[in-house]
Design a protein around this motif. Structure first.
Motif, mmCIF file in Angstrom:
data_model
loop_
_atom_site.group_PDB
_atom_site.id
_atom_site.type_symbol
_atom_site.label_atom_id
_atom_site.label_comp_id
_atom_site.label_asym_id
_atom_site.label_seq_id
_atom_site.Cartn_x
_atom_site.Cartn_y
_atom_site.Cartn_z
ATOM 1 N N LEU A 1 97.162 21.177 -91.595
ATOM 2 C CA LEU A 1 96.360 22.225 -90.975
ATOM 3 C C LEU A 1 94.969 22.355 -91.591
ATOM 4 O O LEU A 1 94.209 23.214 -91.197
ATOM 5 C CB LEU A 1 97.098 23.568 -91.097
ATOM 6 C CG LEU A 1 98.459 23.625 -90.423
ATOM 7 C CD1 LEU A 1 99.130 24.966 -90.714
ATOM 8 C CD2 LEU A 1 98.364 23.397 -88.943
ATOM 9 N N ALA B 1 91.696 23.141 -89.863
ATOM 10 C CA ALA B 1 91.492 24.478 -89.300
ATOM 11 C C ALA B 1 90.762 25.352 -90.307
ATOM 12 O O ALA B 1 90.701 25.046 -91.484
ATOM 13 C CB ALA B 1 92.845 25.109 -88.979
ATOM 14 N N GLU C 1 95.777 24.666 -75.133
ATOM 15 C CA GLU C 1 96.825 24.452 -76.128
ATOM 16 C C GLU C 1 98.162 25.078 -75.746
ATOM 17 O O GLU C 1 99.180 24.788 -76.355
ATOM 18 C CB GLU C 1 96.385 24.921 -77.517
ATOM 19 C CG GLU C 1 96.506 26.378 -77.786
ATOM 20 C CD GLU C 1 96.233 26.754 -79.237
ATOM 21 O OE1 GLU C 1 96.055 25.880 -80.104
ATOM 22 O OE2 GLU C 1 96.201 27.957 -79.497
ATOM 23 N N VAL D 1 95.255 29.877 -88.544
ATOM 24 C CA VAL D 1 94.512 28.775 -87.944
ATOM 25 C C VAL D 1 93.685 29.328 -86.783
ATOM 26 O O VAL D 1 94.230 29.970 -85.889
ATOM 27 C CB VAL D 1 95.474 27.688 -87.416
ATOM 28 C CG1 VAL D 1 94.707 26.560 -86.762
ATOM 29 C CG2 VAL D 1 96.356 27.172 -88.537
ATOM 30 N N ARG E 1 94.808 23.498 -81.414
ATOM 31 C CA ARG E 1 95.498 22.456 -82.175
ATOM 32 C C ARG E 1 96.525 21.752 -81.291
ATOM 33 O O ARG E 1 96.938 22.266 -80.262
ATOM 34 C CB ARG E 1 96.238 23.057 -83.376
ATOM 35 C CG ARG E 1 95.340 23.692 -84.409
ATOM 36 C CD ARG E 1 94.487 22.639 -85.127
ATOM 37 N NE ARG E 1 93.569 23.244 -86.057
ATOM 38 C CZ ARG E 1 92.310 23.598 -85.764
ATOM 39 N NH1 ARG E 1 91.844 23.433 -84.558
ATOM 40 N NH2 ARG E 1 91.535 24.123 -86.682
ATOM 41 N N TRP F 1 99.884 21.397 -81.389
ATOM 42 C CA TRP F 1 101.056 21.969 -82.044
ATOM 43 C C TRP F 1 102.326 21.151 -81.845
ATOM 44 O O TRP F 1 103.272 21.302 -82.605
ATOM 45 C CB TRP F 1 101.277 23.406 -81.562
ATOM 46 C CG TRP F 1 100.182 24.303 -82.021
ATOM 47 C CD1 TRP F 1 99.151 24.795 -81.273
ATOM 48 C CD2 TRP F 1 99.979 24.785 -83.343
ATOM 49 N NE1 TRP F 1 98.327 25.565 -82.058
ATOM 50 C CE2 TRP F 1 98.807 25.574 -83.332
ATOM 51 C CE3 TRP F 1 100.663 24.637 -84.542
ATOM 52 C CZ2 TRP F 1 98.321 26.212 -84.467
ATOM 53 C CZ3 TRP F 1 100.176 25.260 -85.674
ATOM 54 C CH2 TRP F 1 99.021 26.038 -85.628
#
Length: 168
Positions: free
Chosen positions: A15, A18, A67, A145, A149, A151
């Motif tokens: 992560l 982020a 996302e 975050v 992303r 995920w």
């Protein structure tokens, strides 16, 4: 180094792209009353005991919309033993969110909650949307975050599933 520590470090590295910043809360989130799409009252603390990916989004936010399918796929990967994804809509009316869900998903969306008054913006210091919190089984904030992303990437799914294993 213990396996759990190693897993947490690995997740942090995943992560790291982020913007991750500490909240300043001692151990848990402030209590905010949310509702499900069915109108049932819920709070984040009601889902303690499991790893949670808590995503804050809006229907007008393009990165949020992009996302959302990945969050739905992650939720399917985590159920039933590894945790869950909760997507909390901030500021939209319930009808708009329901229409969005019906138009964009075929039953593979994450769990959707509503924050119609937008309390989360001030109480959680939301700096931008989408914003996602990763909570451990005890409700501790592991990461914050900001931004879109992937995920459902295999590495992300493995790292989040590893957090749910109390043996690690």
């Amino acid at each position: 180094m213990g396996t759990r520590v190693h897993t947490l470090l690995s997740l942090t590295l995943l992560l790291i792209t982020a913007i991750i910043s500490p909240f300043g809360y001692a151990q848990s989130l402030p209590v905010i009353a949310y509702k499900t799409l069915e109108g049932e009252p819920v709070t984040i603390s009601q889902s303690s005991g499991e790893v949670r990916v808590i995503n804050f989004w809006a229907t007008w936010c393009p990165p949020c919309i992009r996302e959302m399918p990945a969050l739905g796929r992650l939720n399917n990967e985590l159920k039933p033993n590894h945790g869950r994804v909760i997507a909390i809509n901030v500021g939209d009316e319930a009808e708009a969110v329901e229409a969005f869900v019906l138009e964009n998903f075929e039953g593979k969306e994450p769990e959707i909650w509503l924050d119609e008054p937008g309390e989360s913006f001030s109480k959680l210091r939301i700096e931008g949307l989408p914003m996602t919190l990763l909570l451990d089984r005890d409700g501790n904030i592991l990461d914050k975050v900001i931004g879109e992303r992937h995920w459902d990437s295999p590495k992300m799914v493995r790292a989040i599933k590893a957090l749910s294993d109390p043996e690690q």
